[in-house]
Structure formats: structure tokens, C-alpha cells
Write a protein that holds these residues in place. Structure first.
Motif, mmCIF file in Angstrom:
data_model
loop_
_atom_site.group_PDB
_atom_site.id
_atom_site.type_symbol
_atom_site.label_atom_id
_atom_site.label_comp_id
_atom_site.label_asym_id
_atom_site.label_seq_id
_atom_site.Cartn_x
_atom_site.Cartn_y
_atom_site.Cartn_z
ATOM 1 N N ARG A 285 0.838 -1.210 0.000
ATOM 2 C CA ARG A 285 0.000 0.000 0.000
ATOM 3 C C ARG A 285 0.867 1.252 0.000
ATOM 4 N NH1 ARG A 285 -5.402 0.169 1.386
ATOM 5 N NH2 ARG A 285 -6.387 -1.817 1.864
ATOM 6 N N ARG A 286 1.966 1.213 0.767
ATOM 7 C CA ARG A 286 2.861 2.381 0.819
ATOM 8 C C ARG A 286 3.473 2.639 -0.561
ATOM 9 N NH1 ARG A 286 7.801 2.137 2.619
ATOM 10 N NH2 ARG A 286 7.440 0.202 3.783
ATOM 11 N N HIS A 287 3.902 1.550 -1.208
ATOM 12 C CA HIS A 287 4.463 1.698 -2.560
ATOM 13 C C HIS A 287 3.404 2.291 -3.505
ATOM 14 C CE1 HIS A 287 7.751 -1.619 -1.994
ATOM 15 N NE2 HIS A 287 7.898 -0.596 -1.185
ATOM 16 N N ALA A 288 2.196 1.744 -3.431
ATOM 17 C CA ALA A 288 1.124 2.210 -4.322
ATOM 18 C C ALA A 288 0.850 3.692 -4.086
ATOM 19 C CB ALA A 288 -0.143 1.383 -4.088
ATOM 20 N N LYS A 289 0.781 4.054 -2.815
ATOM 21 C CA LYS A 289 0.484 5.451 -2.464
ATOM 22 C C LYS A 289 1.530 6.395 -3.055
ATOM 23 C CE LYS A 289 -0.685 8.090 1.624
ATOM 24 N NZ LYS A 289 -0.778 8.142 3.055
ATOM 25 N N GLU A 290 2.792 5.998 -2.925
ATOM 26 C CA GLU A 290 3.875 6.855 -3.401
ATOM 27 C C GLU A 290 3.890 6.929 -4.940
ATOM 28 O OE1 GLU A 290 5.290 8.813 -1.640
ATOM 29 O OE2 GLU A 290 6.952 9.522 -2.866
ATOM 30 N N LEU A 291 3.656 5.781 -5.579
ATOM 31 C CA LEU A 291 3.633 5.782 -7.055
ATOM 32 C C LEU A 291 2.486 6.630 -7.593
ATOM 33 C CD1 LEU A 291 4.517 2.024 -7.682
ATOM 34 C CD2 LEU A 291 5.894 4.011 -8.357
ATOM 35 N N ILE A 292 1.336 6.523 -6.965
ATOM 36 C CA ILE A 292 0.187 7.323 -7.417
ATOM 37 C C ILE A 292 0.451 8.802 -7.164
ATOM 38 C CG2 ILE A 292 -2.280 7.781 -7.045
ATOM 39 C CD1 ILE A 292 -1.470 5.108 -8.506
ATOM 40 N N ARG A 293 0.998 9.111 -6.000
ATOM 41 C CA ARG A 293 1.245 10.518 -5.659
ATOM 42 C C ARG A 293 2.217 11.169 -6.642
ATOM 43 N NH1 ARG A 293 4.703 13.748 -3.166
ATOM 44 N NH2 ARG A 293 6.241 12.108 -2.752
ATOM 45 N N THR A 294 3.261 10.442 -7.004
ATOM 46 C CA THR A 294 4.303 11.065 -7.825
ATOM 47 C C THR A 294 4.052 10.931 -9.329
ATOM 48 O OG1 THR A 294 5.583 9.032 -7.650
ATOM 49 C CG2 THR A 294 6.121 10.797 -6.092
ATOM 50 N N ARG A 295 3.435 9.812 -9.761
ATOM 51 C CA ARG A 295 3.349 9.564 -11.207
ATOM 52 C C ARG A 295 1.968 9.765 -11.813
ATOM 53 N NH1 ARG A 295 7.261 4.716 -12.863
ATOM 54 N NH2 ARG A 295 8.882 4.957 -11.291
ATOM 55 N N LEU A 296 0.943 9.847 -10.956
ATOM 56 C CA LEU A 296 -0.413 9.946 -11.511
ATOM 57 C C LEU A 296 -1.159 11.191 -11.017
ATOM 58 C CD1 LEU A 296 -1.952 7.931 -13.393
ATOM 59 C CD2 LEU A 296 -3.146 7.138 -11.365
ATOM 60 N N ALA A 297 -0.870 11.588 -9.778
ATOM 61 C CA ALA A 297 -1.665 12.662 -9.154
ATOM 62 C C ALA A 297 -1.423 14.061 -9.733
ATOM 63 C CB ALA A 297 -1.426 12.665 -7.650
ATOM 64 N N PRO A 298 -0.215 14.417 -10.189
ATOM 65 C CA PRO A 298 -0.043 15.780 -10.704
ATOM 66 C C PRO A 298 -0.973 16.064 -11.889
ATOM 67 C CG PRO A 298 2.086 14.718 -10.383
ATOM 68 C CD PRO A 298 1.042 13.647 -10.201
ATOM 69 N N ALA A 299 -1.298 17.329 -12.073
ATOM 70 C CA ALA A 299 -2.186 17.699 -13.188
ATOM 71 C C ALA A 299 -1.597 17.256 -14.528
ATOM 72 C CB ALA A 299 -2.416 19.209 -13.175
ATOM 73 N N TYR A 300 -0.286 17.377 -14.642
ATOM 74 C CA TYR A 300 0.399 16.973 -15.887
ATOM 75 C C TYR A 300 1.573 16.058 -15.527
ATOM 76 C CZ TYR A 300 -2.403 20.764 -17.726
ATOM 77 O OH TYR A 300 -3.476 21.567 -18.046
ATOM 78 N N PRO A 301 1.329 14.766 -15.295
ATOM 79 C CA PRO A 301 2.425 13.874 -14.889
ATOM 80 C C PRO A 301 3.481 13.767 -15.997
ATOM 81 C CG PRO A 301 0.288 12.799 -14.654
ATOM 82 C CD PRO A 301 0.051 14.066 -15.430
ATOM 83 N N LYS A 302 4.711 13.576 -15.582
ATOM 84 C CA LYS A 302 5.812 13.421 -16.537
ATOM 85 C C LYS A 302 5.579 12.162 -17.383
ATOM 86 C CE LYS A 302 10.807 13.556 -16.340
ATOM 87 N NZ LYS A 302 11.938 13.196 -15.504
ATOM 88 N N ASN A 303 5.845 12.264 -18.684
ATOM 89 C CA ASN A 303 5.698 11.121 -19.614
ATOM 90 C C ASN A 303 4.322 10.459 -19.519
ATOM 91 O OD1 ASN A 303 8.335 11.338 -20.550
ATOM 92 N ND2 ASN A 303 9.094 10.117 -18.812
ATOM 93 N N ASP A 304 3.290 11.271 -19.371
ATOM 94 C CA ASP A 304 1.958 10.681 -19.184
ATOM 95 C C ASP A 304 1.598 9.766 -20.352
ATOM 96 O OD1 ASP A 304 -0.371 10.185 -17.842
ATOM 97 O OD2 ASP A 304 -1.442 11.898 -18.691
ATOM 98 N N GLY A 305 1.138 8.576 -20.023
ATOM 99 C CA GLY A 305 0.842 7.566 -21.037
ATOM 100 C C GLY A 305 1.926 6.506 -21.078
ATOM 101 N N LYS A 306 3.116 6.880 -20.561
ATOM 102 C CA LYS A 306 4.218 5.908 -20.573
ATOM 103 C C LYS A 306 4.871 5.813 -19.184
ATOM 104 C CE LYS A 306 5.431 6.933 -25.337
ATOM 105 N NZ LYS A 306 6.133 7.949 -26.078
ATOM 106 N N GLN A 307 4.232 6.386 -18.168
ATOM 107 C CA GLN A 307 4.905 6.458 -16.865
ATOM 108 C C GLN A 307 4.856 5.159 -16.074
ATOM 109 O OE1 GLN A 307 1.773 7.605 -17.551
ATOM 110 N NE2 GLN A 307 1.034 8.902 -15.896
ATOM 111 N N THR A 308 4.051 4.175 -16.533
ATOM 112 C CA THR A 308 3.893 2.953 -15.739
ATOM 113 C C THR A 308 4.429 1.736 -16.496
ATOM 114 O OG1 THR A 308 1.891 3.918 -14.804
ATOM 115 C CG2 THR A 308 2.228 1.566 -14.439
ATOM 116 N N PRO A 309 5.549 1.150 -16.032
ATOM 117 C CA PRO A 309 6.056 -0.067 -16.681
ATOM 118 C C PRO A 309 5.015 -1.194 -16.622
ATOM 119 C CG PRO A 309 7.657 0.832 -15.133
ATOM 120 C CD PRO A 309 6.388 1.595 -14.919
ATOM 121 N N MET A 310 5.125 -2.138 -17.549
ATOM 122 C CA MET A 310 4.133 -3.217 -17.623
ATOM 123 C C MET A 310 4.455 -4.360 -16.657
ATOM 124 S SD MET A 310 2.039 -2.287 -20.062
ATOM 125 C CE MET A 310 1.303 -3.451 -21.172
ATOM 126 N N LYS A 311 5.650 -4.382 -16.073
ATOM 127 C CA LYS A 311 6.016 -5.511 -15.216
ATOM 128 C C LYS A 311 7.016 -5.063 -14.145
ATOM 129 C CE LYS A 311 9.357 -6.932 -18.703
ATOM 130 N NZ LYS A 311 9.815 -7.967 -19.619
#
Ligand code: SF4
Length: 369
Positions: A285-311
Motif C-alpha cells: 500500500r505504501r508503494h502504491a500510495k507513493e507511485l500514485i502521488r508522484t506519477r499519476l496525481a499531478p495535473a500533468y504527470p511526466k511522460n503521461d501515457g508511458k509512466q507505468t512499466p508493464m512488469k
């Protein structure tokens, strides 16, 4: 839909009251609307017919409550505890209370109210910017499970974006004023509120045009019987797909995900299941919280559309499997528009979704290799 008027009559209180329809109607019958009286239907939710069945049934939901008065009137303080008690007893009915006196909400609130009765929606009316800025901070600070806003009669353009961004408003309804002496309502005010709702993922309804409506440089006089249908014809109503907030909604989401050929392909490899077992729920849960906060939550996340590896991490896989991987998927699946930061509540719900997916896929601890 049904109406329950436990008391009748009201005191004019704010700019929206100037042409109050209760006063207009009472006037026709020579009645004094400022006299507040209990009605014969005071106990309607508990009344039964000769066969012993309740007269008001769940099939008639929602039950609009106190439509010829204000539920939080001072004069009704002595009756309100009984009215709350009837709502508590009839959990099968969904009560909707519309008020301009949200500051009096806590007077006579039942002891078992807690975070709010689940079958009660409170709607705060704000007809202009001043009433919005006075009432909405109070409204949002109160323990209410279902909150909506009404701008009716809408008297000017109203900015409510900061209140919508809290994620704690379920719907906004706009409408003009009807009746003799109705004030003008402008199409662009309605459009502005709608856009704020779309940007914040809040449902929007254009209820009625009112009698005097301005659009594209023309002022229209609209007869009473056409005011609602004309508003619907404008096609402005908006219903966002929602993040799940209840167990039932979470179940519905997982059924939708299972029906998606792409989303249902994802699973955890034995190595990732082992990782889940070793790290445990709190760490994941801590990992998920941090990943969402940094990679998904900003209005314009960096590299949006490619910020989440598949594995390589259970949270990454869960993000793709649940459409929480980028802002495009989030918009498509959950109606959260791009270009605005996620609220804390939205981030918390996404973490719940991710953990739920991981928990289901990892299986019981003894089965993890
Ligand atoms: S609060 Fe509502 S019912 Fe009361 S006077 Fe104002 S418009 Fe009329």
C-alpha cells in the motif's frame, strides 16, 4: 419521486428568495407563507394504509423533503428531531433535503447521526458567488454522506471549482427563475458551471431555463411548461464514470475489468506473488500510495501515457489491470479529467483499487509459491 412536506411556510432569507415560489403560490390562495405550520403529512414516512403497508415506498425514491419550507428553519427546531427519527426508521427511503440555511444544520442533529445517515442527501443552495463562498465551506465541513449543490435561481456566474476539487460534492444543478418578475439567467453561466463540473468529475444537471433566458445575443421568454424540457434539449447534463466508493461499486468495477479483453489479461507472476507475500499489505500500500502521488496525481504527470512499466512490480501490473496507469485511462474508466491534480480522496480510492486487485490475484498466503 415523491414529496414530503412535514411543515409549510418560510421566512425570506437570501437574494434567491425574492420571488419564492412558495410565496407566489400561497398568494393565490390568500395564505401567509411566513406562518410556519406543521402539516397533516408530518408523519408521512411512517403512515400506513389499511393493509398495514407504508404509504411511501422505496419505489418512489427519491423523497424530496420540505419543499414548501426550509428543513433547517429556526421555527422548525422543535419538529426536526422527530423528522430525523422518521428518516432513521425508513432506511429504505432516500431523502433529499434542499436548504439555504446550511449554517443551522447541526441544530437538533440526532445523536446517532455519525458521519451522516446513508439515506439522506443534503443539497446546499447558492444563487450567487457571495452565498457560495459563505455556505460551501460550512457545507463541506459538516458530517454529510451525500452532498449536492444547487444554483437556482442562478443570478450570476459562480466559481465553485475549489469546492468541487475536494471530491466531496456529488452533483451540481443549475436553473433559472420562474414566475412573475423572474430575473434573467444567461446560458454562459450555465456553461461555466458545467465546465467546472466536467473538469472536476462531478455530475451536472441543467434543471430548467427559467422564464427569462439569454443565449447568443437574444433574450427568450419561456413559458413555465417548457422551461424544463428546453433545458434538457440543451444536452448539457453530465454523468461522470466514478471511482468506486462502496463495496458494491468496487465489485461492479471488477466485473467491468473482467469483461475487458485487455485489462483481464494481466496477472501476477510467481515471482511477484512471492514479492507480495514477503513485503505484505502495508508495504505494498505504501508503494502504491507513493507511485500514485508522484506519477499519476499531478495535473500533468511526466511522460503521461508511458509512466507505468508493464512488469517488475505488483503495483505496476495492478495499475494496468485496473486502468489506473495513466491519466488517459483514468479519464476513460473513471471520468477524472486530465489537467487537474487528483484529490487526496481520489488517490486513496485508487490505492484501494490497486490493493484489491493485488489481493485477489496473489490469492491466500498459503497458495503463493
Ligand atoms: S428559503 Fe426557499 S422556501 Fe424559504 S423563502 Fe427562500 S426560496 Fe422560499
Amino acid at each position: 419521486m415523491a414529496i414530503w412536506n412535514p411543515w409549510h411556510g418560510c421566512k425570506k432569507y437570501s437574494p434567491g428568495c425574492a420571488n419564492c415560489y412558495v410565496y407566489r403560490r400561497d398568494n393565490q390562495f390568500d395564505r401567509d407563507s411566513s406562518q410556519i405550520k406543521q402539516t397533516a403529512s408530518f408523519s408521512l414516512p411512517l403512515q400506513k394504509d389499511r393493509q398495514g403497508y407504508y404509504r411511501l415506498t422505496a419505489g418512489e425514491n427519491p423523497i424530496y423533503t420540505c419543499m414548501t419550507s426550509d428543513f433547517f428553519l429556526e421555527e422548525a427546531d422543535i419538529w426536526r428531531p422527530q423528522a430525523w427519527d422518521m428518516m432513521r426508521q425508513r432506511q429504505d427511503l432516500k431523502f433529499v433535503i434542499i436548504t439555504k440555511r446550511i449554517h443551522r444544520f447541526s441544530v437538533g442533529l440526532p445523536q446517532d447521526w455519525g458521519e451522516g445517515y446513508p439515506n439522506v442527501t443534503v443539497v446546499c443552495t447558492c444563487e450567487n458567488q457571495q452565498t457560495a463562498d459563505q455556505r460551501l465551506p460550512v457545507f463541506l465541513s459538516l458530517p454529510i454522506r451525500h452532498r449536492e449543490i444547487i444554483h437556482e435561481p442562478m443570478l450570476e456566474e459562480i466559481q465553485i471549482r475549489p469546492y468541487l476539487e475536494t471530491g466531496n460534492i456529488q452533483q451540481v444543478t443549475c436553473g433559472g427563475e420562474s414566475g412573475e418578475g423572474a430575473r434573467l439567467c444567461r446560458y454562459e453561466w450555465i456553461r461555466s458551471t458545467r465546465q467546472q463540473c466536467v473538469d472536476c468529475g462531478v455530475a451536472f444537471s441543467f434543471h430548467q431555463t427559467g422564464a427569462v433566458f439569454y443565449k447568443d445575443g437574444r433574450t427568450y421568454r419561456i413559458p413555465r411548461q417548457l422551461q424544463q424540457s428546453q433545458a434538457k434539449k440543451a444536452g448539457l447534463d453530465y454523468r461522470p464514470p466514478r471511482l468506486p466508493k462502496t463495496t458494491e461499486q468496487m465489485e461492479e468495477l471488477f466485473q467491468r475489468l473482467a469483461a475487458s479483453e485487455f485489462r483481464s489479461r494481466f496477472s501476477l507472476t510467481p515471482a511477484l506473488k512471492q514479492y507480495v507475500l514477503e513485503k505484505g499489505e502495508d508495504t505494498l500500500r505504501r508503494h502504491a500510495k507513493e507511485l500514485i502521488r508522484t506519477r499519476l496525481a499531478p495535473a500533468y504527470p511526466k511522460n503521461d501515457g508511458k509512466q507505468t512499466p508493464m512488469k517488475n512490480h505488483p503495483v505496476f501490473v495492478a495499475q494496468h489491470a485496473t486502468a489506473c496507469c495513466c491519466r488517459g485511462c483514468l479519464e476513460k474508466w473513471y471520468g477524472i479529467p486530465k489537467g487537474r491534480p487528483l484529490t487526496q480522496q481520489e488517490q486513496d480510492i485508487i490505492v484501494e483499487i490497486l490493493w484489491e486487485w493485488i489481493r485477489r490475484k496473489a490469492g491466500p498466503a498459503e497458495e503463493i509459491p
